[in-house]
Design a protein around this motif. Structure first.
Motif, PDB file in Angstrom:
ATOM      1  N   PRO A  91       2.950   4.456   4.753  1.00 27.45           N
ATOM      2  CA  PRO A  91       1.800   5.250   5.190  1.00 27.45           C
ATOM      3  C   PRO A  91       1.834   6.688   4.676  1.00 27.45           C
ATOM      4  N   THR A  92       0.642   7.232   4.369  1.00 31.44           N
ATOM      5  CA  THR A  92       0.559   8.639   3.980  1.00 31.44           C
ATOM      6  C   THR A  92       0.819   9.507   5.205  1.00 31.44           C
ATOM      7  N   ASP A  93       0.537   8.962   6.384  1.00 34.05           N
ATOM      8  CA  ASP A  93       0.674   9.729   7.600  1.00 34.05           C
ATOM      9  C   ASP A  93       0.838   8.779   8.778  1.00 34.05           C
ATOM     10  N   SER A  94       1.696   9.138   9.715  1.00 34.18           N
ATOM     11  CA  SER A  94       2.051   8.220  10.798  1.00 34.18           C
ATOM     12  C   SER A  94       0.909   7.930  11.755  1.00 34.18           C
ATOM     13  N   ASP A  95       0.090   8.939  12.065  1.00 36.09           N
ATOM     14  CA  ASP A  95      -1.009   8.717  13.004  1.00 36.09           C
ATOM     15  C   ASP A  95      -2.228   8.102  12.332  1.00 36.09           C
ATOM     16  N   ALA A 106       0.859  -1.189   0.000  1.00 40.35           N
ATOM     17  CA  ALA A 106       0.000   0.000   0.000  1.00 40.35           C
ATOM     18  C   ALA A 106       0.891   1.234   0.000  1.00 40.35           C
ATOM     19  N   LEU A 107       0.897   1.931  -1.152  1.00 36.10           N
ATOM     20  CA  LEU A 107       1.788   3.089  -1.294  1.00 36.10           C
ATOM     21  C   LEU A 107       1.019   4.390  -1.094  1.00 36.10           C
ATOM     22  N   SER A 108       1.718   5.429  -0.603  1.00 33.62           N
ATOM     23  CA  SER A 108       1.018   6.690  -0.334  1.00 33.62           C
ATOM     24  C   SER A 108       0.579   7.384  -1.620  1.00 33.62           C
ATOM     25  N   THR A 109       1.389   7.297  -2.668  1.00 33.58           N
ATOM     26  CA  THR A 109       0.969   7.863  -3.957  1.00 33.58           C
ATOM     27  C   THR A 109       1.818   7.286  -5.089  1.00 33.58           C
ATOM     28  N   LEU A 110       1.224   7.174  -6.262  1.00 33.63           N
ATOM     29  CA  LEU A 110       2.030   6.775  -7.433  1.00 33.63           C
ATOM     30  C   LEU A 110       2.160   7.961  -8.394  1.00 33.63           C
ATOM     31  N   ALA A 148      -5.104   9.741   3.593  1.00 32.21           N
ATOM     32  CA  ALA A 148      -5.012   8.755   4.678  1.00 32.21           C
ATOM     33  C   ALA A 148      -6.257   7.882   4.744  1.00 32.21           C
ATOM     34  N   SER A 149      -7.425   8.513   4.531  1.00 26.27           N
ATOM     35  CA  SER A 149      -8.648   7.744   4.679  1.00 26.27           C
ATOM     36  C   SER A 149      -8.780   6.707   3.565  1.00 26.27           C
ATOM     37  N   LYS A 150      -8.362   7.098   2.352  1.00 31.71           N
ATOM     38  CA  LYS A 150      -8.370   6.166   1.226  1.00 31.71           C
ATOM     39  C   LYS A 150      -7.419   4.996   1.518  1.00 31.71           C
ATOM     40  N   GLN A 151      -6.275   5.317   2.141  1.00 35.96           N
ATOM     41  CA  GLN A 151      -5.309   4.262   2.411  1.00 35.96           C
ATOM     42  C   GLN A 151      -5.836   3.264   3.444  1.00 35.96           C
ATOM     43  N   VAL A 152      -6.552   3.784   4.453  1.00 34.86           N
ATOM     44  CA  VAL A 152      -7.145   2.879   5.445  1.00 34.86           C
ATOM     45  C   VAL A 152      -8.073   1.897   4.723  1.00 34.86           C
TER      46      VAL A 152
END
Lengths: 313, 313
Positions: free
Chosen positions: B107-111, B49-53, B85-89
């Motif tokens: 992760p797009t974001d650590s938290d 799962a990548l943060s962006t391509l 972040a929400s899309k990644q979840v």
């Protein structure tokens, strides 16, 4: 055959049939798609967009548009995280986020109804304003929102059903009731259908306009709190681009962008179509670039079919 | 009737297009159990799962992972969260639904991704983080460049090039990302102790090329006599380069990541240096580590990936 099609059209079953067809196709393509766990998974994933799209339905039926939904969501979510950090109770934080959203939406309504600014322009302005306000408040950093009671809103379950799904279902029902069974809702249709006629027959168009944007803002506030709770943090860039997904859900659901007709149940179906496509294409391991193209094609097909029906009258 | 035929052919035609798109997106259908060769070893499935391509850096990371997966005959499922972040979840949830053996998470974001990691923990799917860490949940291993030491490498180069005297600007990455924080921290830890070197401008340009250009243009308005610019990534540096060239300024320009475009710019003498990360190597080590985890071998909790300063030789 013709009778059946006419009936389907009268009850606006097109989007629902589309949803069912997409589900059947995905079930045939992957054995992972149609499982109870994945259905709940999709339901939770579409919650946020459904809330925004339900508010957007009110706005679009009234003949307007609300581009500020993503920014108001981020702003309300950030303030909610801040309130939580200062030790405020979970229930109050939720209420607070809703009130922030309501205030933001009301501002949109006032600008449009009394300031006479075109909805597109007014909400474009507030979209930028609230994004800026969010960045100022967060200093561009995510604000942590870790508190068990609060995190249960976005991440918890009521029985087997994820909490956000329950909240969204309740909101969809309430919205349907207000729009179809209450005077205040019927007036929204009147204003969107023909504003002059509505005013002449005694509808206060300005009130109705403030009302629809306030509803949209309220939904954004609630969605912001749920998203913050789910991500255990308020992201300064949260909700970027969500206005387009919300508008897409409304359009897919058969609500006309020219106002005066549509409904929240169609919007729910529209949001589900988007959610099911996202989830299904994920599960089929389709590259995200193609996913976006596919989503665009589906929206265009829906609008084309809708136009054909509209042309028949 | 003709009308319906037309509508139907439209739908069928577009589904055909969608099918073609899905087909040529390079995703292979999972082999059906019936067609499986009768070998006893099950093919390992790795979800990444990548943060962006939309950024060559993460595309390189994917390519490295893909090459390593092909080498060991594992199946790689790629997800692109487009920095949301929400899309990644949601995408991590979808990977869990597919019952992959292991998840590589960038992760797009650590938290924001803590909830997703916890869900993977619940489903007993091990998680390895790449490039950015998460601040909760059980992660079996974290594979990343040492960004703080990279920031120091850049600072050291700037100090030497300026002979310890001059005005420096800093273009920061997306506020709130650990990469931006660590690179800035490493850079300032050396630069701030130099009496004669002043950081006269510090602005976020969100790791983005076009934003890098506009922010640089603006900084040049207020600080025309800059001598050096440090950017938290290459994309911003290449954007800044456009602005510097347009203003006919020849200053020391240091990027970060060591992507192909930047390395070329360094070789051509347009950029002074870039702190090269090795995203391909991160992806590769990610898959190799994943294989060890699935085979129940021991792995290190932190695997640093080397950085190197690339200058024109």
């Amino acid at each position: 055959m013709r009778d059946l099609l006419d009936k389907l059209r009268r009850y606006r079953m097109g989007p629902l049939i589309g949803l069912v067809l997409i589900c059947i196709a995905l079930t045939l393509m992957s054995d992972r798609f149609f499982t109870p766990a994945n259905i709940l998974n999709i339901a939770r994933q579409v919650s946020i967009n459904t809330l925004l799209a339900v508010g957007m339905t009110f706005v679009i039926i009234s003949g307007g548009i609300d581009l500020s939904v993503g920014s108001i969501l981020a702003f309300a979510g950030a303030l909610a995280a801040g309130a939580l950090a200062s030790g405020i109770d979970t229930g109050l934080v939720l209420l607070y986020a809703c009130l922030i959203g309501l205030a933001g939406g009301t501002l949109n309504g006032l600008l449009i109804a009394y300031g006479r600014i075109a909805p597109f322009v007014a909400t474009l302005g507030t979209m930028t304003l609230f994004r800026g306000a969010t960045l100022i408040y967060t200093e561009g950093r995510p604000i942590r929102a870790v508190e068990e009671g609060f995190n249960a809103i976005g991440g918890g379950y009521l029985g087997p059903i994820p909490t956000p799904v329950v909240i969204t279902a309740v909101m969809v029902f309430l919205a349907w009731f207000v729009l179809n069974r209450m005077t205040v809702g019927r007036r929204v249709f009147a204003v969107g259908g023909n504003e002059e006629a509505a005013v002449l027959s005694g509808v206060k168009a300005t009130y109705s306009k403030v009302f629809v944007y306030a509803v949209s803002g309220l939904m954004c506030g609630l969605a912001g709190a749920i998203l913050t709770s789910r991500l255990m943090s308020a992201q300064p860039t949260a909700g970027a681009g969500y206005e387009l997904d919300a508008i897409a859900a409304v359009v897919l659901g058969g609500t006309s962008l020219s106002g005066g007709q549509g409904g929240v149940l169609g919007t729910l179906v529209g949001a589900l179509i988007i959610g099911v496509l996202d989830n299904g294409l994920n599960i089929l391991n389709v590259s995200s670039f193609y996913q976006q193209a596919v989503k665009g094609i589906v929206i265009l097909i829906a609008v084309l079919l809708d136009r054909r029906n509209a042309a028949r009258g | 009737m003709k009308r319906y035929l037309k509508a139907a052919s439209l739908v069928v035609g577009s589904l055909f297009i969608v099918g073609m798109l899905a087909g040529c997106s390079g995703s292979k259908e999972p082999p059906k159990p019936a067609e499986k060769p009768a070998d006893s070893t099950k093919q390992m499935t790795v979800g990444i799962a990548l943060s962006t391509l939309n950024n060559p850096f993460f595309v390189d990371m994917r390519d490295g992972a893909q090459a390593a997966a092909d080498k060991i005959g594992a199946k790689l499922i790629v997800m692109d969260a487009q920095d949301d972040a929400s899309k990644q979840v949601s995408q991590v949830e979808n990977l869990i639904q597919q019952k992959v053996d292991i998840i590589l998470l960038n992760p797009t974001d650590s938290d924001g991704l803590v909830a997703a990691v916890k869900e993977a923990n619940k489903a007993n799917i091990p998680v390895i983080t790449l490039d950015r860490s998460v601040s909760g949940g059980d992660v079996i291993s974290h594979i990343a460049s040492d960004n703080v030491s990279g920031g120091k490498l850049a600072a050291d180069f700037v100090i030497k090039s300026l002979n310890g005297k001059g005005k420096v600007a800093e273009l920061e990455g997306i506020a709130g990302t650990s990469a931006a924080r660590d690179r800035g921290q490493g850079f300032h830890s050396l630069i701030d102790s130099e009496k004669e070197i002043k950081v006269v401008a510090k602005q976020p340009a969100d790791f983005n090329r076009s934003k890098g250009m506009t922010v640089m243009e603006n900084i040049l308005q207020s600080q025309p006599d800059l001598q050096a610019v440090f950017c938290h990534n290459d994309e911003m540096a290449l954007g800044a380069l456009q602005a510097l060239q347009a203003a006919k300024k020849n200053v020391i320009l240091v990027g970060f990541d060591g992507g192909a475009d930047a390395v070329k710019a360094v070789q051509e003498g347009k950029m002074s240096a870039t702190v090269a990360q090795q995203p391909k190597l991160i992806g590769e080590i990610g898959v190799q580590t994943a294989e060890k985890v699935v085979k129940k071998e021991k792995v290190e909790a932190k695997i640093p990936v080397a950085l190197k300063l690339i200058t024109k030789q």
